[in-house]
Design an enzyme around this catalytic site. Sequence first.
Site, PDB file in Angstrom:
ATOM      1  N   GLU A 153      14.606  11.049   4.629  1.00  0.00           N
ATOM      2  CA  GLU A 153      13.487  11.726   3.409  1.00  0.00           C
ATOM      3  C   GLU A 153      12.534  12.314   4.500  1.00  0.00           C
ATOM      4  O   GLU A 153      11.343  11.769   4.393  1.00  0.00           O
ATOM      5  CB  GLU A 153      12.970  10.438   2.711  1.00  0.00           C
ATOM      6  CG  GLU A 153      14.238  10.034   1.971  1.00  0.00           C
ATOM      7  CD  GLU A 153      13.870   8.769   0.877  1.00  0.00           C
ATOM      8  OE1 GLU A 153      12.606   8.401   0.884  1.00  0.00           O
ATOM      9  OE2 GLU A 153      14.535   8.549  -0.186  1.00  0.00           O
TER      10      GLU A 153
ATOM     11  N   GLU B 197      21.101   7.418  -2.049  1.00  0.00           N
ATOM     12  CA  GLU B 197      20.364   6.101  -2.228  1.00  0.00           C
ATOM     13  C   GLU B 197      20.369   6.255  -3.914  1.00  0.00           C
ATOM     14  O   GLU B 197      19.782   7.168  -4.098  1.00  0.00           O
ATOM     15  CB  GLU B 197      18.951   6.007  -1.655  1.00  0.00           C
ATOM     16  CG  GLU B 197      18.902   5.467  -0.175  1.00  0.00           C
ATOM     17  CD  GLU B 197      17.737   5.385   0.212  1.00  0.00           C
ATOM     18  OE1 GLU B 197      16.747   5.023  -0.624  1.00  0.00           O
ATOM     19  OE2 GLU B 197      17.426   5.556   1.765  1.00  0.00           O
TER      20      GLU B 197
HETATM   21  C1  PNW Z   1      13.449   5.314  -0.344  1.00  0.00           C
HETATM   22  N1  PNW Z   1       9.564   7.707  -4.913  1.00  0.00           N
HETATM   23  O1  PNW Z   1      11.841   5.722  -0.488  1.00  0.00           O
HETATM   24  C2  PNW Z   1      13.423   4.864   1.156  1.00  0.00           C
HETATM   25  O2  PNW Z   1      14.443   5.635   1.750  1.00  0.00           O
HETATM   26  C3  PNW Z   1      13.870   3.395   1.295  1.00  0.00           C
HETATM   27  O3  PNW Z   1      13.459   3.088   2.405  1.00  0.00           O
HETATM   28  C4  PNW Z   1      13.067   2.737   0.247  1.00  0.00           C
HETATM   29  O4  PNW Z   1      13.369   1.088   0.397  1.00  0.00           O
HETATM   30  C5  PNW Z   1      13.676   2.915  -1.213  1.00  0.00           C
HETATM   31  O5  PNW Z   1      13.520   4.334  -1.162  1.00  0.00           O
HETATM   32  C6  PNW Z   1      13.165   2.332  -2.319  1.00  0.00           C
HETATM   33  O6  PNW Z   1      11.823   2.741  -2.556  1.00  0.00           O
HETATM   34  C7  PNW Z   1      11.447   6.233  -1.665  1.00  0.00           C
HETATM   35  O7  PNW Z   1       8.260   7.604  -4.822  1.00  0.00           O
HETATM   36  C8  PNW Z   1      10.164   6.005  -1.943  1.00  0.00           C
HETATM   37  O8  PNW Z   1      10.075   8.663  -5.757  1.00  0.00           O
HETATM   38  C9  PNW Z   1       9.436   6.359  -3.129  1.00  0.00           C
HETATM   39  C10 PNW Z   1      10.113   7.320  -3.676  1.00  0.00           C
HETATM   40  C11 PNW Z   1      11.563   7.391  -3.769  1.00  0.00           C
HETATM   41  C12 PNW Z   1      12.050   6.963  -2.298  1.00  0.00           C
END
Ligand code: PNW
Length: 500
Positions: free
Chosen positions: A174, A389
């Site tokens: 990401e 994911e």
């Molecule tokens: C992912 N959003 O991050 C990460 O790759 C993981 O490490 C994390 O634990 C997981 O999602 C859950 O949060 C994100 O705000 C964080 O849309 C925020 C967002 C999306 C993905």
Amino acid sequence: PSYFSNLSGYSLPEGFAWGVASSAYQIEGAANAEGKGPSIWDFLSHRVVNQVADNTTGDVVGSHYFLYKQDIARLKGLGVPAFSFSISWPRIFPFGKGPINEEAVQHYDDVMAELAQQELKIAPVLFHWDTPLALFNEYGAWSDRQIVDDFFNYATFIIQRYDHLVEEWFTINEPQYCNWQYSYYPFGTYLPLYNNATQGAKARFTCGHYTLLAHAKVAKWYHEEFKGRGRITFKNSGNYFEANSTSEADAVSVQRNYDFVLGWFNHGVWNDGDYPQVLKDTLGDILPTLTDDEKALIAGSCDFFAIDPYTSYYAFGIEDFDSCVSNTSHPGFPECAGSTQLAPDGFPAGPSADPGASWLYDTPTGVRRFLNVITKELFPAVPDIQVTEFGFAEPFESELTSLQTILWDLRRTDYYQGYLDNILAAIAYDGVNVTGAWGWAIFDNFEWGSGVSTRFGLQHVNYTDLTRTPKASFYSFIKWFEDHGAGASGSEPANSTYRL
Ligand code: PNW
């Protein structure tokens, strides 16, 4: 609930990759063990007050570093065929570069051997936000071009050592989170570059610039050295946006969101190597310029598209759009669009009530539409797409009193079933070439800014004795794949033991 009464006759395509996902800092613990160097997350969680809402750290968490054999055996036992995890850069290179820590290499050799022994397919990620602190201290890590070579040095070491076990590599998790205080490019007040809005925006797009080049340099090398051996890409963060109304302004807002989130890193990969024109027009000299050589490096540097499409929103244009985009504190544009949750037809929606995941709405129909939009409209050159994911945080899990209640996680169960049905519908009804789906996460872990209080696990972790217990959602997740797995004939469950 099943979204599509007649989907039961459809199976996933042969070779569909599925399993559970994780990342090193979030699950390994052992933060100070066997020669590991510190990452920015050791610094953030220990030294920056209120960086982590519950003031926890990744020092111990699930201690997967020590319990990996049990964790792998449990996946095998439950019938999960594959595991996605990241390797810790500061374990291998405690200073980010220079001397290799042989103990860490030996550790990952053991982990890989165990996975091979248990015949679990792996999808390793080279970098999931644990930037070596030494590189941050030395030159600001992702704010400086030196990171490209240091990442290359680390990544090529890992790929050379383990490529015989890997069909698909992920370079970066990401890159969009260059602009987020909880990811890998710190951090507001801790970086002088962030002290005013223009410089802050510059830092964000500079970080994205070197991240993209770091990926592209490794991908080019991989394509040359391992021609035909396997595939490589990076994982995107991005969510589905639907126009809030039929107005032109709302449609523009949707497209702007896609351009500034996905287009930022992917336009060049699937086209001419360059940033989207709208970013160049909007950002001016806030956006670094790509040379012709760099564009050539970036174009074609991904073999497939990886997306983490957790949720969906409505987008709407805001009234003072022009003044918003010319305000240097908002040059990224997504801030210049409004958004709310997407409420899917006839389905209970709403944010996760967990305060650590208030951004996360259960929007199953969004994922189907998003897979269509990405592959047919945004980047038609994409050959196939994986959902790398997706997952859900149950409301206030940590406050539920009985373990039994926590394990009976019906909202998460519902989330996974709805998303999986819609992923299959994208394949079966819409002809989207989806080649993988990975549930986040293998078990409860360190959720960055909200610490261990926000639980995304398909297995519960008792943080006192480290016991893992599969939640109901995990059994039904696995069962969904048993029912729809490649070669499965239809809706009759092959094994009803895990039926909800
Ligand atoms: C992912 N959003 O991050 C990460 O790759 C993981 O490490 C994390 O634990 C997981 O999602 C859950 O949060 C994100 O705000 C964080 O849309 C925020 C967002 C999306 C993905």
